[in-house]
Design an enzyme around this catalytic site. Structure first.
Site, PDB file in Angstrom:
ATOM      1  N   GLU A 230       0.947  -1.085   0.026  1.00 19.63           N
ATOM      2  CA  GLU A 230      -0.060  -0.053  -0.175  1.00 19.63           C
ATOM      3  C   GLU A 230       0.995   1.162  -0.006  1.00 19.63           C
ATOM      4  O   GLU A 230       1.723   1.378   0.977  1.00 19.63           O
ATOM      5  CB  GLU A 230      -0.966  -0.279   1.143  1.00 19.63           C
ATOM      6  CG  GLU A 230      -2.043   1.032   1.216  1.00 19.63           C
ATOM      7  CD  GLU A 230      -1.828   2.056   2.244  1.00 19.63           C
ATOM      8  OE1 GLU A 230      -1.216   3.132   1.700  1.00 19.63           O
ATOM      9  OE2 GLU A 230      -2.223   1.952   3.358  1.00 19.63           O
ATOM     10  N   CYS A 267      -2.423   7.740   5.119  1.00 23.43           N
ATOM     11  CA  CYS A 267      -2.542   7.521   3.748  1.00 23.43           C
ATOM     12  C   CYS A 267      -3.805   7.879   2.945  1.00 23.43           C
ATOM     13  O   CYS A 267      -3.780   7.998   1.921  1.00 23.43           O
ATOM     14  CB  CYS A 267      -2.079   6.092   3.644  1.00 23.43           C
ATOM     15  SG  CYS A 267      -3.214   5.080   4.577  1.00 23.43           S
TER      16      CYS A 267
END
Lengths: 480, 480
Positions: A230, A267
């Site tokens: 990720e 994020c």
């Protein structure tokens, strides 16, 4: 605590232990694996004051945020514990023998998902609990039935060691195998572990360059392994004309709160906001008061943020709308930059992530201009729309955004990713290296499982979830 | 038919069309996609005599085998048609908003699997129907809602072109978008397509070196894409002591029939058979009559088979048990080679696939020796056991083999892979590059889907499968 990098000899012992532990854990009944996950959660909760104070010291994050994060981490463990006890994640499919199957007699076939084997998890810096030693990747991999090796993030070594010791102590009270979870330190140990034959899958949360480098190593192995990275995401937000007129200040305030939360080190931080010209949005954005934020995680994040912010701020098509620089030189400059959709169409690199408290607002003249800009947007974890239900642009906007992002939000901000059954935290590259998967939510377990079908195997030799007598686990029989 | 390699200009048009067609196909209701798959099946069935005669000419396979394969291909299309109409493959998860969710208020989250985008399929030589232009990968990718570009196999160019034309004609009668399925020819066009931004996933069936080279290209892209390669497998068979004594001749006859079927050109050909010493197995194997086989697919397969066979036959620890070489120089030498489990433990490369009508039999002295050899075995598509239910070795054998293979068989041969809901055709590398997936059976569709979650989206703006009012598609609500 003085923590040295893991030596090659120690790593070798870690890998051997992981192989043994994984085999044993895969054979441990789900009910006992479930109980062990609960025990880990209890262990962390019991030590929460100690953990949080170490985390404050090492990460500069606030106590309130860290307590919430620890709650989430323990909740996640308990949710996986329930999930594996229930068993539908095994995706059991039973096709009984059928002599009249149209392509020729069909044998008895029974399919189940089995643990993939030892998993290597690269911890992130920005979530010292929820994406670190006992974070989501570790929880999912353990729940699936695999041993885990965590490569600790250098940003919080003492917390990593302390967490691992607490987990080991908690697991010692259960039927879990020895050294089920192990932590290694140092870049070299991480790379060597990623190349080791014993490791069967890896997961990572972090930057695009770091994640890509590890992805490349995983794929270059003689025996490549799945690498679930990720990486980065700008998490664009799209404000429609009607919403921009009806809810200007609400949207601007919400945006600022979301992109500065945790000093912008999330994020899912909304890093880009598209808004229509000739609405009150521009003025509201230009005059918004930016909040004071706390220091960034560490000096590497600080210099990275500064470089990313400057490279966009200094672009000819970008102006600085407002910024806040507090007296302490140690705090980052909270920044709101501004450009236009036509500039984005020519310079899509303006959309690159700035990891920290900065965002770019993008003025668009028309819907056509907005859709042109969208075609320039890379894969994203999230895309958010602030709009009104009956606006004509909305259905197409949702459709387009579902093509580039893993999660599409309506009138909500993307920060604060809930752990649920339906959560999706993923997206096309560079948001992740594995667009068909998620790293948050119960479906995250699928990454660490591999399917096996048993053909014509007698009932008493089958895993019990595949037997005709199984009543606890849902079976899809003959496709139904 | 004289078919030229696809030029760069033509490829560019193919890619543009695929992008457009994929967007349109993704928005086509499942019922219409389902009807289009049925129409393709009907189109192929109607032309079955023509297709089979072209295939005989180009592949040297037998008419009986090709007719069965075409039946399978059409059956597979119809099964996917039913499967997508039913809709459970969408894995719909609905979590309604919950203010009391333990980690903090939970938003409304609804997750579904969407088409990944244009898929590139590399056709195989050995299944000119079932793993070629309209083979399993294409059927799964189309069913999932994606446009497909097939890189034709040079072994059957006319068949590839004819199949594509039939499909286009069949689709023209439906609501499918133009150029939904396109075929390109030539290695260079295949590599360029694999590197093209328009392509979002790729699938391959073929050799280990070929598949690995393409896997590496897919991962080296600026934006890597999932690459689903099914490469090579020796498909080991394990005969227990009791079975070797009770059913010697049955097992030997079945083995020979299975490894020589289609001249041994099957990815699930049982290429290695372990049997216990001091049983009648050795004598039965040494005296078995090998059948006459037909020519191999093409000269490249012929030379590859010869090289692989020789490299193992000439090893110091291997003896040739029996072989058959018919008068025609064009037919391959059907071969049974022999070695011991101790030799395998030192020389695991003896287990490498020989793609053609050859197999290696391996004598083991003890169960311990057998398990030692198993630790040397690479990832496999299948592993088969011939045993008796109450033998003590069996449970551990099943357990160990489920760790290295995607399908574990009991007293059946691995050739003849049925298309069913529970089928699993995959396995750890090098059997495949994607051990968490399958390329046969209904679960194959998952490879070409990506999850998207919708957060807080009003009912009328949701895909209908996610709405509260949906009754046709199964929804997992709040995890249940």
């Amino acid at each position: 605590m003085d923590i040295e990098d893991t030596s090659a000899d120690d790593l070798s012992a870690v890998l051997d232990s992981a192989r043994r532990a994984s085999t044993q854990w895969a054979r441990t009944p789900r009910s006992l694996r479930s109980a062990a996950l609960d025990a880990i959660a209890t262990g962390l909760e019991t030590a929460n004051d100690d953990l949080v104070s170490i985390a404050i010291e090492e990460t500069r994050l606030t106590e309130a945020r860290l307590r919430t994060e620890l709650t989430r981490t323990c909740f996640q463990l308990r949710m996986f514990a329930q999930y594996i006890a229930e068993g539908s994640y095994l995706d059991v499919r039973v096709d009984t023998a059928d002599p009249n199957w149209p392509m020729g007699p069909r044998p008895d076939l029974r399919r189940v998902l089995l643990p993939i084997g030892p998993v290597l998890v690269f911890a992130a810096s920005n979530f010292p609990f929820a994406f670190s030693v006992l974070g989501g990747d570790t929880a999912a991999a353990l729940a699936a039935g695999n041993a885990v090796i965590v490569k600790a993030h250098p940003g919080h070594p003492t917390l990593s060691r302390t967490t691992a010791d607490l987990v080991t102590a908690a697991l010692d009270e259960t039927d879990a195998p020895e050294r089920l979870l192990q932590v290694v330190f140092g870049t070299e140990a991480g790379v060597q572990a990623l190349q080791a034959p014993a490791v069967k899958a890896a997961a990572f949360t972090g930057s695009i360059p770091g994640g890509r480098a590890l992805f490349d190593i995983a794929n270059a192995r003689p025996v490549p392994i799945p690498f679930y990275g990720e990486l980065g995401s700008a998490n664009p937000v799209f404000v429609t004309r009607a919403a921009a007129e009806a809810r200007t200040q609400d949207i601007v305030d919400g945006f600022v709160a979301s992109f500065t939360s945790s000093s912008g080190q999330l994020c899912t931080k909304p890093g880009v906001l598209f808004y229509p010209t000739n609405t009150p949005m521009h003025d509201a954005l230009a005059t918004v008061e930016l909040p004071r934020v706390h220091r960034l995680l560490n000096s590497s994040i600080e210099s990275g943020f500064d470089a990313a912010r400057r490279s966009i701020a200094e672009h000819a098509d970008v102006e600085t709308l407002t910024e806040r620089h507090d007296s302490l030189a140690t705090e980052p400059t909270t920044t709101l930059l501004s450009t236009t959709a036509t500039a984005i169409a020519s310079h899509p690199s303006l959309l690159h992530e700035m990891f920290g408290p900065a965002a770019l607002v993008v003025a668009y003249e028309s819907d056509g201009e907005l859709f042109d800009a969208i075609t320039q947007i890379d894969g994203q974890l999230t895309a958010s729309i602030f709009g009104e239900e009956n606006e004509s642009i909305v259905p197409e906007l949702i459709e387009q955004l579902s093509g580039i992002a893993g999660r599409v939000l309506w009138n909500q901000w993307p920060t604060g990713v809930s752990v649920t059954y339906a959560q999706q935290h993923g997206g096309p590259y560079p948001a992740t290296t594995a667009p068909t998967t998620t790293s948050v939510g119960m479906a995250a377990i699928d990454r660490f499982l591999r399917p096996v079908a048993y053909q014509n195997v007698p009932q008493q030799l089958l895993p019990h979830e595949l037997k005709d007598s199984e009543t606890a686990v849902r079976q899809t029989r003959d496709g139904r």
